[in-house]
Design a protein around this motif. Structure first.
Motif, PDB file in Angstrom:
ATOM      1  N   ASP A  54     -10.398 -28.120 -46.061  1.00  0.00           N
ATOM      2  CA  ASP A  54     -10.372 -28.282 -47.519  1.00  0.00           C
ATOM      3  C   ASP A  54     -11.781 -28.595 -48.016  1.00  0.00           C
ATOM      4  O   ASP A  54     -12.263 -29.728 -47.870  1.00  0.00           O
ATOM      5  CB  ASP A  54      -9.400 -29.402 -47.907  1.00  0.00           C
ATOM      6  N   VAL A  55     -12.438 -27.591 -48.579  1.00  0.00           N
ATOM      7  CA  VAL A  55     -13.807 -27.755 -49.066  1.00  0.00           C
ATOM      8  C   VAL A  55     -14.075 -26.654 -50.087  1.00  0.00           C
ATOM      9  O   VAL A  55     -13.492 -25.568 -49.999  1.00  0.00           O
ATOM     10  CB  VAL A  55     -14.811 -27.685 -47.881  1.00  0.00           C
ATOM     11  N   ALA A  56     -14.930 -26.926 -51.057  1.00  0.00           N
ATOM     12  CA  ALA A  56     -15.291 -25.896 -52.033  1.00  0.00           C
ATOM     13  C   ALA A  56     -15.970 -24.735 -51.304  1.00  0.00           C
ATOM     14  O   ALA A  56     -16.927 -24.943 -50.563  1.00  0.00           O
ATOM     15  CB  ALA A  56     -16.222 -26.476 -53.090  1.00  0.00           C
ATOM     16  N   ALA A  57     -15.445 -23.528 -51.513  1.00  0.00           N
ATOM     17  CA  ALA A  57     -15.912 -22.358 -50.760  1.00  0.00           C
ATOM     18  C   ALA A  57     -15.847 -21.136 -51.663  1.00  0.00           C
ATOM     19  O   ALA A  57     -14.869 -20.390 -51.653  1.00  0.00           O
ATOM     20  CB  ALA A  57     -15.046 -22.168 -49.508  1.00  0.00           C
ATOM     21  N   HIS A  58     -16.888 -20.935 -52.454  1.00  0.00           N
ATOM     22  CA  HIS A  58     -16.836 -19.948 -53.528  1.00  0.00           C
ATOM     23  C   HIS A  58     -17.494 -18.613 -53.193  1.00  0.00           C
ATOM     24  O   HIS A  58     -17.214 -17.613 -53.845  1.00  0.00           O
ATOM     25  CB  HIS A  58     -17.492 -20.519 -54.792  1.00  0.00           C
ATOM     26  N   ALA A  59     -18.411 -18.604 -52.220  1.00  0.00           N
ATOM     27  CA  ALA A  59     -19.127 -17.355 -51.938  1.00  0.00           C
ATOM     28  C   ALA A  59     -19.486 -17.321 -50.458  1.00  0.00           C
ATOM     29  O   ALA A  59     -18.646 -17.591 -49.617  1.00  0.00           O
ATOM     30  CB  ALA A  59     -20.353 -17.237 -52.848  1.00  0.00           C
ATOM     31  N   GLY A  60     -20.760 -17.006 -50.135  1.00  0.00           N
ATOM     32  CA  GLY A  60     -21.159 -16.737 -48.761  1.00  0.00           C
ATOM     33  C   GLY A  60     -20.944 -17.871 -47.777  1.00  0.00           C
ATOM     34  O   GLY A  60     -21.002 -19.057 -48.117  1.00  0.00           O
ATOM     35  N   ILE A  71     -21.598 -21.598 -49.474  1.00  0.00           N
ATOM     36  CA  ILE A  71     -21.998 -21.641 -50.875  1.00  0.00           C
ATOM     37  C   ILE A  71     -20.850 -22.185 -51.713  1.00  0.00           C
ATOM     38  O   ILE A  71     -19.721 -21.718 -51.610  1.00  0.00           O
ATOM     39  CB  ILE A  71     -22.412 -20.247 -51.380  1.00  0.00           C
ATOM     40  N   ALA A  72     -21.167 -23.186 -52.524  1.00  0.00           N
ATOM     41  CA  ALA A  72     -20.209 -23.758 -53.473  1.00  0.00           C
ATOM     42  C   ALA A  72     -20.926 -23.874 -54.817  1.00  0.00           C
ATOM     43  O   ALA A  72     -21.793 -24.733 -54.981  1.00  0.00           O
ATOM     44  CB  ALA A  72     -19.724 -25.126 -53.000  1.00  0.00           C
ATOM     45  N   GLU A  73     -20.603 -22.972 -55.739  1.00  0.00           N
ATOM     46  CA  GLU A  73     -21.262 -22.904 -57.039  1.00  0.00           C
ATOM     47  C   GLU A  73     -22.773 -22.760 -56.859  1.00  0.00           C
ATOM     48  O   GLU A  73     -23.228 -21.762 -56.333  1.00  0.00           O
ATOM     49  CB  GLU A  73     -20.861 -24.100 -57.913  1.00  0.00           C
ATOM     50  N   ASP A  74     -23.571 -23.760 -57.242  1.00  0.00           N
ATOM     51  CA  ASP A  74     -25.027 -23.612 -57.192  1.00  0.00           C
ATOM     52  C   ASP A  74     -25.663 -24.374 -56.027  1.00  0.00           C
ATOM     53  O   ASP A  74     -26.831 -24.710 -56.049  1.00  0.00           O
ATOM     54  CB  ASP A  74     -25.660 -24.072 -58.508  1.00  0.00           C
ATOM     55  N   ARG A  75     -24.862 -24.640 -54.970  1.00  0.00           N
ATOM     56  CA  ARG A  75     -25.392 -25.379 -53.829  1.00  0.00           C
ATOM     57  C   ARG A  75     -24.876 -24.766 -52.518  1.00  0.00           C
ATOM     58  O   ARG A  75     -23.926 -23.976 -52.516  1.00  0.00           O
ATOM     59  CB  ARG A  75     -24.995 -26.850 -53.919  1.00  0.00           C
ATOM     60  N   ILE A  76     -25.536 -25.147 -51.431  1.00  0.00           N
ATOM     61  CA  ILE A  76     -25.118 -24.721 -50.096  1.00  0.00           C
ATOM     62  C   ILE A  76     -24.804 -25.969 -49.282  1.00  0.00           C
ATOM     63  O   ILE A  76     -25.640 -26.867 -49.150  1.00  0.00           O
ATOM     64  CB  ILE A  76     -26.214 -23.894 -49.397  1.00  0.00           C
ATOM     65  N   GLN A  77     -23.590 -26.028 -48.760  1.00  0.00           N
ATOM     66  CA  GLN A  77     -23.129 -27.184 -47.996  1.00  0.00           C
ATOM     67  C   GLN A  77     -23.226 -26.908 -46.499  1.00  0.00           C
ATOM     68  O   GLN A  77     -22.885 -25.809 -46.048  1.00  0.00           O
ATOM     69  CB  GLN A  77     -21.670 -27.498 -48.338  1.00  0.00           C
ATOM     70  N   LYS A  78     -23.669 -27.895 -45.744  1.00  0.00           N
ATOM     71  CA  LYS A  78     -23.655 -27.836 -44.284  1.00  0.00           C
ATOM     72  C   LYS A  78     -22.437 -28.616 -43.806  1.00  0.00           C
ATOM     73  O   LYS A  78     -22.270 -29.788 -44.144  1.00  0.00           O
ATOM     74  CB  LYS A  78     -24.942 -28.453 -43.732  1.00  0.00           C
ATOM     75  N   ILE A  79     -21.569 -27.954 -43.037  1.00  0.00           N
ATOM     76  CA  ILE A  79     -20.253 -28.506 -42.719  1.00  0.00           C
ATOM     77  C   ILE A  79     -20.040 -28.550 -41.208  1.00  0.00           C
ATOM     78  O   ILE A  79     -20.348 -27.585 -40.501  1.00  0.00           O
ATOM     79  CB  ILE A  79     -19.143 -27.633 -43.370  1.00  0.00           C
ATOM     80  N   ASP A  80     -19.504 -29.653 -40.730  1.00  0.00           N
ATOM     81  CA  ASP A  80     -19.092 -29.761 -39.327  1.00  0.00           C
ATOM     82  C   ASP A  80     -17.724 -29.080 -39.194  1.00  0.00           C
ATOM     83  O   ASP A  80     -16.743 -29.555 -39.777  1.00  0.00           O
ATOM     84  CB  ASP A  80     -18.982 -31.235 -38.929  1.00  0.00           C
ATOM     85  N   PRO A  81     -17.631 -27.959 -38.450  1.00  0.00           N
ATOM     86  CA  PRO A  81     -16.346 -27.247 -38.385  1.00  0.00           C
ATOM     87  C   PRO A  81     -15.246 -28.013 -37.664  1.00  0.00           C
ATOM     88  O   PRO A  81     -14.067 -27.734 -37.859  1.00  0.00           O
ATOM     89  CB  PRO A  81     -16.700 -25.953 -37.629  1.00  0.00           C
ATOM     90  N   LYS A  82     -15.637 -29.003 -36.846  1.00  0.00           N
ATOM     91  CA  LYS A  82     -14.631 -29.773 -36.105  1.00  0.00           C
ATOM     92  C   LYS A  82     -13.960 -30.820 -36.987  1.00  0.00           C
ATOM     93  O   LYS A  82     -12.765 -31.071 -36.870  1.00  0.00           O
ATOM     94  CB  LYS A  82     -15.285 -30.444 -34.890  1.00  0.00           C
ATOM     95  N   THR A  83     -14.749 -31.450 -37.876  1.00  0.00           N
ATOM     96  CA  THR A  83     -14.212 -32.537 -38.697  1.00  0.00           C
ATOM     97  C   THR A  83     -14.001 -32.143 -40.156  1.00  0.00           C
ATOM     98  O   THR A  83     -13.265 -32.813 -40.874  1.00  0.00           O
ATOM     99  CB  THR A  83     -15.160 -33.744 -38.662  1.00  0.00           C
ATOM    100  N   GLY A  84     -14.684 -31.072 -40.600  1.00  0.00           N
ATOM    101  CA  GLY A  84     -14.628 -30.676 -41.996  1.00  0.00           C
ATOM    102  C   GLY A  84     -15.556 -31.477 -42.888  1.00  0.00           C
ATOM    103  O   GLY A  84     -15.603 -31.271 -44.105  1.00  0.00           O
ATOM    104  N   GLU A  85     -16.339 -32.386 -42.302  1.00  0.00           N
ATOM    105  CA  GLU A  85     -17.242 -33.230 -43.092  1.00  0.00           C
ATOM    106  C   GLU A  85     -18.433 -32.432 -43.615  1.00  0.00           C
ATOM    107  O   GLU A  85     -19.040 -31.647 -42.870  1.00  0.00           O
ATOM    108  CB  GLU A  85     -17.757 -34.386 -42.233  1.00  0.00           C
ATOM    109  N   VAL A  86     -18.752 -32.633 -44.901  1.00  0.00           N
ATOM    110  CA  VAL A  86     -19.966 -32.051 -45.473  1.00  0.00           C
ATOM    111  C   VAL A  86     -21.126 -32.964 -45.099  1.00  0.00           C
ATOM    112  O   VAL A  86     -21.196 -34.118 -45.528  1.00  0.00           O
ATOM    113  CB  VAL A  86     -19.854 -31.900 -47.007  1.00  0.00           C
ATOM    114  N   LEU A  87     -22.051 -32.470 -44.290  1.00  0.00           N
ATOM    115  CA  LEU A  87     -23.127 -33.287 -43.733  1.00  0.00           C
ATOM    116  C   LEU A  87     -24.333 -33.371 -44.659  1.00  0.00           C
ATOM    117  O   LEU A  87     -25.021 -34.390 -44.689  1.00  0.00           O
ATOM    118  CB  LEU A  87     -23.555 -32.722 -42.376  1.00  0.00           C
ATOM    119  N   SER A  88     -24.605 -32.289 -45.378  1.00  0.00           N
ATOM    120  CA  SER A  88     -25.742 -32.279 -46.308  1.00  0.00           C
ATOM    121  C   SER A  88     -25.562 -31.134 -47.288  1.00  0.00           C
ATOM    122  O   SER A  88     -24.726 -30.239 -47.096  1.00  0.00           O
ATOM    123  CB  SER A  88     -27.071 -32.129 -45.558  1.00  0.00           C
ATOM    124  N   THR A  89     -26.357 -31.165 -48.349  1.00  0.00           N
ATOM    125  CA  THR A  89     -26.284 -30.138 -49.395  1.00  0.00           C
ATOM    126  C   THR A  89     -27.701 -29.802 -49.850  1.00  0.00           C
ATOM    127  O   THR A  89     -28.538 -30.696 -49.989  1.00  0.00           O
ATOM    128  CB  THR A  89     -25.472 -30.648 -50.598  1.00  0.00           C
TER     129      THR A  89
END
Length: 210
Positions: A54-60, A71-89
């Motif tokens: 469950d995370v904002a996922a709008h484009a690439g 990509i989520a709107e005007d930012r790029i999120q770095k996500i841990d695929p194991k936990t789903g945690e957004v680590l940085s933006t």
């Protein structure tokens, strides 16, 4: 320029609770796709979703071998695929008009849809390293065997292009059948190019010419 018609190897989906497909990436085992409010992973051999975040996922969407970038709107999120945690933006270079996303050589490559460009950026800071012009709207980006490919979508027509990374000059073009549009692009590292199908809710595997 080499010019061929797309050979579609397989169609996946539509998938439950995902009425559209945006970005697409491949982690070596699963295909991940963005569907607005989720990142979903499916097994390309079976065709079924095996995991969702469950995370904002709008484009690439991209994968660097360990983390997902989304990509989520005007930012790029770095996500841990194991936990789903957004680590940085980091900020996205297209200011909300961003489309495709790929990882290569320690950097991110970002499609700028209406800007008709591909930007190379620093994945830690978002700093712009260079930009390449395209003659069409860019909807997906991938690297394979040292080659840069990108997808286009204008009207009801899409194609996949291999381009010169320095100049953007088109070296090869693969035309999708009329009405089959591409909203995201990723290679499996071999002969398949996974193509997001936008509002069809599907992902299509297209053969990469050798």
């Amino acid at each position: 320029m080499k010019h061929t018609k797309a050979e579609i190897l397989r169609e996946y989906g539509p998938f439950p609770n995902a009425d559209r497909v945006a970005g697409v990436t491949f982690d070596g085992r699963h295909v991940w796709f963005a569907s607005g409010d989720k990142l979903n992973a499916f097994d390309p051999e079976v065709g079924e979703v095996v995991h969702s975040i469950d995370v904002a996922a709008h484009a690439g969407t991209a994968f660097d071998g360990r983390y997902l970038f989304q990509i989520a709107e005007d930012r790029i999120q770095k996500i841990d695929p194991k936990t789903g945690e957004v680590l940085s933006t980091i900020p996205a270079p297209g200011n909300g008009g961003d489309s495709g996303l790929a990882w290569a050589e320690g950097t991110l490559w970002v499609g700028d849809y209406r800007g008709r460009k591909i930007h190379q950026i620093d994945p830690d800071t978002g700093a712009l390293l260079r930009s390449i012009e395209s003659s069409r709207f860019v909807t997906g980006v991938t690297w394979v065997d040292g080659e840069l490919w990108h997808a286009t979508w204008e009207g009801d027509e899409s194609d996949i292009r291999r381009v010169e990374p320095e100049s953007g000059r088109v070296l090869e073009r693969i035309d999708m059948p009329p009405g089959l549009t591409i909203s995201g692009l990723e290679s499996d590292g071999a002969d398949r190019l996974f193509c997001g199908g936008g509002t069809s809710g599907k992902v299509r595997a297209v053969r990469r010419p050798r």
